[in-house]
Design an enzyme around this catalytic site. Sequence first.
Site, mmCIF file in Angstrom:
data_model
loop_
_atom_site.group_PDB
_atom_site.id
_atom_site.type_symbol
_atom_site.label_atom_id
_atom_site.label_comp_id
_atom_site.label_asym_id
_atom_site.label_seq_id
_atom_site.Cartn_x
_atom_site.Cartn_y
_atom_site.Cartn_z
ATOM 1 N N ASP A 21 46.379 4.519 46.204
ATOM 2 C CA ASP A 21 46.153 3.053 46.485
ATOM 3 C C ASP A 21 46.778 2.505 47.654
ATOM 4 O O ASP A 21 47.829 3.203 47.909
ATOM 5 C CB ASP A 21 46.533 2.059 45.270
ATOM 6 C CG ASP A 21 45.630 2.262 43.905
ATOM 7 O OD1 ASP A 21 44.339 2.892 44.110
ATOM 8 O OD2 ASP A 21 46.129 2.347 42.935
HETATM 9 N N1 URA Z 1 46.549 5.793 39.844
HETATM 10 C C1 URA Z 1 46.645 4.861 40.374
HETATM 11 O O1 URA Z 1 46.573 3.818 39.671
HETATM 12 N N2 URA Z 1 47.072 4.561 41.761
HETATM 13 C C2 URA Z 1 46.917 5.597 42.552
HETATM 14 O O2 URA Z 1 47.148 5.596 43.793
HETATM 15 C C3 URA Z 1 46.776 6.892 42.172
HETATM 16 C C4 URA Z 1 46.833 7.076 40.628
#
Ligand code: URA
Length: 241
Positions: A106
């Site tokens: 993310d």
């Molecule tokens: N899980 C998440 O919620 N976000 C990420 O960036 C990676 C794994």
Amino acid sequence: MAMMRLDKLLSDMGIASRSELRQIIKSGRVTVDGLAVNAPEKRIDSGKARITLDGQLLEYRKFRYFMMDKPSGVLSATEDSRQETLLDLLPPELKRLELFPVGRLDKDTSGLILLTNDGEFAHRVISPKSGIWKLYRARVDGRLDGEDVEAFEKGLVLGDGTACLPAKLELLPDGDCLVKVTEGKYHQVKRMLASRGAPVLMLRRLAIGGLQLDEKLGPGGFRELESRELELLFGQDALEK
Ligand code: URA
């Protein structure tokens, strides 16, 4: 036998741009099989030729593998018209390698991300079928306890009915936790922790399989992986046990 122009081959290797390479080759800094070559258009066998630049042997590798410490605030994408992406953090000679991120983090997640131009490798790393762990450190708003650890172990079912594969949750003395998952569903770790009443405040990926983030890189830092590290990714320690 893959015959190709010398300047194209060196450009594909990420040495410099085609125009810079034309100058470099013309100035006699490149040798092929022991002989100086100053014709950029010279066709050579990429699989066999021994090429040196300024006396250093160059190795032609079709596929390249890098690790990066993704900073929070940067998109895990190859391009975006408005926002900064991981590829924007690379120098021009590496941008030419057509690298892409292996899976996604993310925008607000930091830590280990792999960049490659090898699609098959990327698929192997991402696929839950490979059973490769991804390890995250999370800071949450809330308290987690042994019941949460058990729920992770059994396999959580998220609010929308999504079933997760068994995962590991470890509570750290400073209040943070470690989460190990083998799949990468949308916002997976955040949703898993939120489903236990502990929304994520900070998330950082520390390892993929047996390959740990090199913390010396610092935010946005990257380096090429050594072949030993590629083996770690798929080795026994990388797998669900
Ligand atoms: N899980 C998440 O919620 N976000 C990420 O960036 C990676 C794994």
